[in-house]
Write a protein that holds these residues in place. Structure first.
Motif, mmCIF file in Angstrom:
data_model
loop_
_atom_site.group_PDB
_atom_site.id
_atom_site.type_symbol
_atom_site.label_atom_id
_atom_site.label_comp_id
_atom_site.label_asym_id
_atom_site.label_seq_id
_atom_site.Cartn_x
_atom_site.Cartn_y
_atom_site.Cartn_z
ATOM 1 N N VAL A 71 3.708 -22.603 73.289
ATOM 2 C CA VAL A 71 4.952 -22.074 73.843
ATOM 3 C C VAL A 71 5.602 -23.073 74.798
ATOM 4 O O VAL A 71 6.418 -22.698 75.636
ATOM 5 C CB VAL A 71 4.724 -20.741 74.592
ATOM 6 C CG1 VAL A 71 4.242 -19.659 73.646
ATOM 7 C CG2 VAL A 71 3.746 -20.952 75.741
ATOM 8 N N GLN A 77 8.063 -15.952 78.481
ATOM 9 C CA GLN A 77 6.705 -15.630 78.045
ATOM 10 C C GLN A 77 5.860 -15.058 79.169
ATOM 11 O O GLN A 77 4.911 -14.325 78.922
ATOM 12 C CB GLN A 77 6.019 -16.889 77.499
ATOM 13 C CG GLN A 77 6.812 -17.608 76.423
ATOM 14 C CD GLN A 77 6.975 -16.756 75.179
ATOM 15 O OE1 GLN A 77 6.007 -16.221 74.663
ATOM 16 N NE2 GLN A 77 8.208 -16.593 74.737
ATOM 17 N N ARG A 153 4.758 -8.410 81.985
ATOM 18 C CA ARG A 153 4.279 -9.448 81.059
ATOM 19 C C ARG A 153 2.774 -9.545 81.231
ATOM 20 O O ARG A 153 2.266 -9.355 82.342
ATOM 21 C CB ARG A 153 4.895 -10.803 81.425
ATOM 22 C CG ARG A 153 6.362 -10.925 81.142
ATOM 23 C CD ARG A 153 6.599 -11.396 79.732
ATOM 24 N NE ARG A 153 7.646 -10.610 79.135
ATOM 25 C CZ ARG A 153 7.967 -10.680 77.839
ATOM 26 N NH1 ARG A 153 7.293 -11.475 77.028
ATOM 27 N NH2 ARG A 153 8.911 -9.926 77.366
#
Ligand SMILES: Nc1ncnc2c1ncn2[C@@H]1O[C@H](COP(=O)(O)OP(=O)(O)OP(=O)(O)O)[C@@H](O)[C@H]1O
Ligand SMILES: Nc1ncnc2c1ncn2[C@@H]1O[C@H](COP(=O)(O)OP(=O)(O)OP(=O)(O)O)[C@@H](O)[C@H]1O
Ligand SMILES: [Mg+2]
Ligand SMILES: [Mg+2]
Lengths: 251, 272, 311, 272, 251
Positions: A71, A77, A153
């Motif tokens: 990523v 993210q 997250r």
């Protein structure tokens, strides 16, 4: 729950007197549900490392892997609490807190309810509708932490989340954070300057060298959980603290 | 600075606050009133002293009497001019804002579009008047377009430049949240640009009424521009000044409205 | 022409303001300047162009300009409002304006205006004139059937292009000639042919009452040279056109030459000398304006003009 | 976004960097060039397709040939116009800035002066043209004043509003240092206002050349305004477009210069 | 050398839910050349108190007296390091550091020389000409401290000057500050959340109550000087620390 794998990251900036290598071939990892603390000298490259993980900076080399997927340079993210609070001055505390939900097109009403419910825990009772300009330094920091917590997250990056807080407020929020971590199994990376804080909270501690940041020491904190401030009295705690102090002061 | 004096006079009671408010308002209205009165008086005096003929520079007293006697006719002209001003400015607002955002969207577009926009401001209205007429006839549309053309540019530049003003840390936070271009715009860059956009709107609205007056030069049967043209032909300088006065007053009212709106919308900036 | 001033004498600076951009109405001035007529009269003439409406008369009245180009209607208005300007020469002897339409419009006499769209430039004179013309032509009250469309300063060709407008009041010597140059067939109902509305002078040369009182000599010398310039233009239209084109190269050469040809016969027409003005013309037109409420009061026509400085 | 692509092509060597720079410049010039060419081509095509007469909309090819054949005359007009533009804009810069600071200095002055400034923008030039000439003659001065009048206002508003943009913490720091009004202005508020001031200057400079062109309507014997007026009256639409083209080019050059200056002075803003 | 006397200060703000009394009848003093630390909960009113002393806010009642003169609301009397760094982004580190000298029309060349000479001590070697945007959080804080040090005033107010620093850097700057204080006999008021830091540096410590701020405890730190980190081992230190901890946690 997610694993984070930072592999051989390097980063060089253009300073006023030529190039400055801030991070050099740095690798670290956080297993799923692990609490990792990072300690290092001021200006060593901790915030830069977090920026790279969050996708805000591209490393000159190396990769950021989350759950096996590369990523590097990808944003959105991880939940990230940056060192400076970055509260939007035209939004109230609550409105700032639900920002990530808005961006990620989540349920804003639910998030607002959640934020209001957390005001008490964050010592912000009665300030939910206040604009950031009305808050004290520590209150701003707590508002920023609240925003990060609501930014749901699996991985959280916290860059000195308690730096502006007094001991009592800090201890309360630390306990609160541990509770959250326990309940939701988040993977947490925490930058701190406080060795006690690192040992109190983390499963593992990375100590960094001065710029360019490399890993000076990695220690597993095998103290029993749940931990309270009483852990300070544990001889294992004292031993770990001494080792970290030595490493950090030698460099 | 903001009239702390006046505020201190009144104690923190309901009535006291009310009296204080009235005093404050009066204190606020006073200086512009004094300045204006002084200027008008000086004007009147100069005209009489130099014995200037009314067809060159009418004294304020004359302008006032002409205004009063012309009030019935003026109504129609004012309505006609505003009928062009308001839609024209509305169009400018929408297109100016849209173009500002567009220009900001990419340096490529900026380089491609900016020169065209600058060009649009430098083309004399007289040069494109024939095209407008042939394209749109003599109705309201060409005049509305002229007003839009005259006023949209400050909004474009202030929007495009204002969008650059967002704080870096705040931008990065939103980027880290995965905000796309439009979210970044809506949640951060636009609110941060609002003060600048309002600056552009204030400049633009100042040009809107006079833009409509000029547009009437293209051809109109009513409006302050028509009134001015007729008065000029008849050497009624006093009427020309009446028209200028009315144009100013309309513009000042519009300007004040925008300022109020700005204070209301960008309130977070006033905080201590 | 007249006795040249002594060469040692300093030239008197003189400013002339045009009513419009330079065109063939102004040719005499440019010829007089180019051929040195002004210099012979001890004048150094500067010609300033492109004044907006109303400005020239005011500037002449204040003395910022010594002379200006205006027209009878404007001088009349000006004098009503107390702007002290005086006409000192008629540049063209008769009204050369007329109502133009495209030939296929079928407007051959004023009663045909009924049901048509008139492109107005925004003067109250227009209504009275068209109404008068139609009444003369026996159209009675059919004036209300004329639709007025305001076209401001839009030119004839643009205004009539889409059919927004059917007829416009133009000058034959300029727009009429341009139509010929373009090959656009026009029907022009000339004001002077219709013999309905009193004739009036357009354009005229003006100066201020003060100039006449204080520097009659300069006015005389200026008119002597200007008159010579127009006489030259009457006799040598092509050469005069060249002079104008040299001074104002932006103009279209064909238009200027053809216009100059036309005006050569119009500047003086049947008058005994160039510039001659008649009291009747000044009085009758002012009276006509007053009768229709176009001016607030009647002027003293004999004060509005003078022939005394013409050579 | 800023042409990262182009920069990546070239390695970090002296020659490589040079080639990269050239490539980057070309890449930058390309999109506006393409857009422009496309528009010109479309224009030409439309004119031919619709068989539009040249007096209504001349095709670009015609404009170009007219431009070339008129070059000798144009030189003089351009010089005359710039001779009015530059001092006029300089005056606008100084007075606009000064008034912006003045307005900012106190809410009292703001309320007293702002309406007058707005009024100054709404007075039609034709109405004051005789006064200007009576006051200042036919020389350069009245035209320079008109240019200043047409261009100073965006600078005022952008300066006054920009001065409000300073960060509160930074302002308080300087106040704690005992900074007086002028020090606060010089050390904090002015630097913070620079982006906004430059926005105003960009709008203003866009109006400067066309302002000079309009000023020539008052009465001038040379200048692009004179050229346009003459061409209009002579039905030479192609020449009107040539003048518009030249005016645009001059304005775009001035605008680009301001943009460069801005980038150089407000460089701290570009930092990552 | 100067004495500071804060007498019966009160301050109320208008919050979102009505009035908030932040400080109530608070009095404190710092004798000439004394080092006073202030500890209190986040949001209690410490920064507000400093703002009042610096003349940035007017108290609703009470007075600020310096050397016997009433300076309430007067600015430019004390050197002040605010909690947020407030570095000017268009000025380099050095240019920011000499700001007070410019405002007070001092010798800027000398100040610049002095600032350059101090870069090393502040761990900013090589960053003197860098703009603040290029600095890390801790580096910004040090630049702000440098600016405050060059703002030569007999009284210094430091609002959490070391909050963003790692232990080593913090210790170095603490020692450096003590040296300065020793050498120049400044009167220093320091807001900190770190009890150790307060006891290490100060002659006297005020512990504040939560909002509205009042004095919960005033303790004289009678530990021998010069002090080093070894002082932590002193039983007197432990006793003082315990008292402060008790007071701060009770409230
Ligand atoms: N302008 C203001 N309007 C309303 N409330 C304010 C304002 N400024 C400060 N406050 C409130 O005053 C209280 C004290 O703020 P202050 O900044 O003095 O706290 P502090 O002790 O410095 O806290 P911290 O340790 O978190 O920096 C806070 O509750 C804050 O919300
Ligand atoms: N944009 C940039 N340009 C040049 N140098 C930079 C830039 N950003 C960061 N640096 C440098 O990189 C180094 C590391 O910065 P970083 O913010 O990562 O440090 P940090 O470990 O977070 O320090 P702190 O604990 O003080 O916050 C610093 O020396 C800083 O000056
Ligand atoms: Mg950091
Ligand atoms: Mg604080």
């Amino acid at each position: 729950m997610a694993t984070l794998d930072v592999r051989g990251i390097s980063k060089t900036f253009r300073g006023t007197n030529g190039l400055v290598t801030v991070i050099e071939q740095l690798s670290m990892r956080a297993d799923a549900g692990e609490f990792v603390a990072i300690i290092g000298p001021s200006g060593s490259g901790k915030s830069t490392l977090f920026n790279i993980i969050a996708g805000l900076e591209t490393p000159d080399s190396g990769a950021v892997i989350i759950d096996g997927a590369d990523v590097t340079g990808r944003r959105g993210q991880v939940a990230y609490m940056p060192q400076r609070d970055a509260l939007l001055p035209w939004r109230s505390v609550i409105e700032n807190a639900v920002l990530a939900t808005i961006v990620q097109r989540g349920d804003v009403t639910a998030a607002t309810r959640e934020a209001r419910a957390l005001l008490d825990d964050f010592g912000l009772t009665g300030w939910g509708d206040a604009r950031p300009a009305m808050l004290s330094g520590g209150m701003r920091q707590r508002a920023a932490l609240l925003r990060t917590v609501l930014w749901h997250r699996p991985i959280m990056l916290l860059d000195e989340p308690f730096g502006a807080l007094d001991a009592l407020t800090r201890a309360q929020l630390q306990q609160w954070l541990l509770g959250l971590w326990d309940r939701l199994d988040r993977t947490i990376l925490l930058v701190t300057h406080d060795i006690d804080e690192a040992l109190l909270l983390a499963d593992r501690v990375y100590a960094l060298t001065p710029r360019p940041a490399q890993i000076a020491l990695e220690v597993a904190v095998d103290l029993p959980r749940p931990r309270s401030y009483a852990v300070v009295a544990d001889p294992a705690f004292a031993r770990l603290k001494l080792r970290l102090q030595q490493v950090l002061n030698v460099y | 600075m903001r009239s702390e004096q006046a505020q201190r006079i009144a104690p923190e009671t309901a009535i006291g606050r009310h009296i204080g408010e009235v005093q404050r308002r009066l204190a606020q209205a006073f200086p512009p009133f004094v300045l204006l009165s002084a200027m008008v008086a000086a004007w009147e005096l100069i005209v009489w002293q130099l014995a200037l003929p009314a067809w060159l520079l009418p004294p304020p007293s004359r302008i006032l009497t002409t205004l009063l006697s012309n009030l019935p006719i003026l109504g129609e002209h004012v309505v006609a001019t505003l009928t062009v001003t308001i839609p024209g400015f509305g169009l400018a607002l929408v297109t100016g804002f849209a173009l500002g955002v567009l220009i900001d969207a990419s340096p490529l577009l900026r380089r491609a579009v900016y020169p065209l926009l600058v060009t649009s401001q430098t083309v004399p209205i007289v040069a494109i008047a024939p095209l407008l007429v042939v394209g749109f006839g003599f109705g309201m549309l060409p005049k509305v377009l002229v007003v839009a053309l005259v006023t949209f540019f400050p909004i474009v530049v202030n929007t495009a430049d204002g969008l650059q003003a967002a704080d870096r840390d705040q931008r990065r936070l939103l980027e880290a949240m995965g905000a796309n271009y439009w979210q970044l715009l809506r949640l951060l860059r636009l609110p941060a640009a609002l003060p600048s956009i309002f600056t552009g709107i204030k400049v633009a609205i100042t040009y809107s009424v006079i833009g409509a007056v000029l547009a009437e030069w293209i051809g109109a049967s009513a409006g302050l521009g028509v009134y001015i043209a007729r008065s000029l032909r008849a050497f009624r300088t006093d009427q020309v000044f009446v028209a200028a006065l009315v144009t100013s007053l309309l513009t000042i009212v519009l300007f004040a409205l925008v300022t109020l709106l700005e204070r209301w919308i960008v309130s977070w900036r006033d905080e201590p | 022409s007249t006795a040249p001033a002594s060469p040692t004498k300093e030239l008197t600076p003189v400013r002339v303001g045009l009513d419009w951009t330079p065109n063939t109405n102004h040719t005499g001035l440019y010829v007089a300047r180019d051929k040195g007529y002004y210099q012979e009269q001890g004048l150094d003439v500067e010609i300033l162009g492109a004044q907006e409406g109303g400005t020239v008369e005011q500037l002449v009245a204040t003395g910022k300009l010594d002379f200006g180009i205006s027209f009878q209607e404007a001088v009349t208005h000006a004098r009503v409002e107390g702007v002290p300007v005086v006409s000192i020469a008629a540049i063209i002897q008769h009204n050369t304006s007329g109502f133009a339409s495209r030939a296929d419009e079928g407007i051959t006499r004023p009663r045909d205006f009924a049901g048509k769209k008139y492109g107005a430039f925004g003067s109250p004179i227009e209504q009275a004139t068209i109404k008068g013309l139609m009444e003369c032509d026996g159209a009675g009250d059919r004036f209300n059937e004329v639709e007025f469309v305001d076209i401001g300063s839009t030119d004839f060709f643009v205004a009539t292009e889409r059919g927004d407008v059917d007829f416009v009041w133009i000058f034959k010597g300029w727009t009429g000639i341009e139509a010929e140059v373009r090959g656009t067939p026009l029907t022009i109902l000339m004001m002077n042919d219709l013999k309905c509305i009193p004739d009036y002078y357009t354009p005229v040369l003006i100066t201020s009452e003060r100039m006449i009182a204080e520097k009659p000599d300069v006015v005389r010398r200026f008119l002597a040279a200007t008159s010579a310039g127009y006489r030259f233009a009457i006799e040598n239209p092509d050469a005069a056109a060249e002079v104008l084109l040299k001074a104002v190269p932006e103009l279209d050469a064909t238009l200027v030459k053809r216009s100059q040809q036309y005006l050569a016969g119009q500047y003086q027409a049947e008058a005994p000398r160039w510039g001659e003005q008649k009291l009747d013309v000044w009085r009758d037109y002012a009276q006509w304006m007053a009768d229709r409420g176009l001016i607030a009061r009647m002027i003293e026509p004999e004060k509005a003009f003078t022939n005394q400085f013409l050579p």
